[in-house]
Write a protein that holds these residues in place. Structure first.
Motif, PDB file in Angstrom:
ATOM      1  N   GLN A 167     -10.108 -16.399  -3.013  1.00 39.56           N
ATOM      2  CA  GLN A 167      -9.061 -15.402  -2.802  1.00 39.56           C
ATOM      3  C   GLN A 167      -8.665 -14.764  -4.130  1.00 39.56           C
ATOM      4  N   ASN A 168      -8.446 -15.591  -5.151  1.00 36.64           N
ATOM      5  CA  ASN A 168      -8.042 -15.061  -6.457  1.00 36.64           C
ATOM      6  C   ASN A 168      -9.109 -14.149  -7.039  1.00 36.64           C
ATOM      7  N   LYS A 175      -8.560 -20.835  -2.248  1.00 32.23           N
ATOM      8  CA  LYS A 175      -7.714 -20.121  -3.214  1.00 32.23           C
ATOM      9  C   LYS A 175      -8.514 -19.497  -4.350  1.00 32.23           C
TER      10      LYS A 175
END
Length: 90
Positions: free
Chosen positions: A69-70, A66
């Motif tokens: 991804q961010n 995550k």
């Protein structure tokens, strides 16, 4: 969503849904439009007309953690914002 859930949602049998997936039956245009709205995709996408490279890249992004991804989304958002600004003043 399972075939059974989709069949229940659209009022058709599991067999019909399965036959759509393996190209034994073709859904009507009305059904294709309803499915595209249900899944939030274009009719072209449902019919297999999409950029496979884009899909491959999205799949690659999905396996990232995550945080990564961010970070990637932050970079993409900045590139898009800069592009829109350039277009507005072109």
């Amino acid at each position: 969503m399972s075939q059974q859930e989709l069949g229940k949602e659209k009022g058709v049998s599991l067999t019909i849904i399965g036959n759509y997936e393996i190209d034994l039956n073709m859904p009507s245009l009305e059904t294709v439009l309803k499915l595209s709205k249900l899944f939030g995709v274009s009719v072209d996408f449902l019919m297999g007309e999409f950029d496979k490279e884009v899909v491959r890249r999205i799949e690659d992004i999905e396996i990232l953690d995550k945080g990564t991804q961010n970070h990637l989304f932050f970079l993409i958002d900045n590139v898009i914002q800069n592009y829109k600004i350039r277009q507005a003043f072109a």
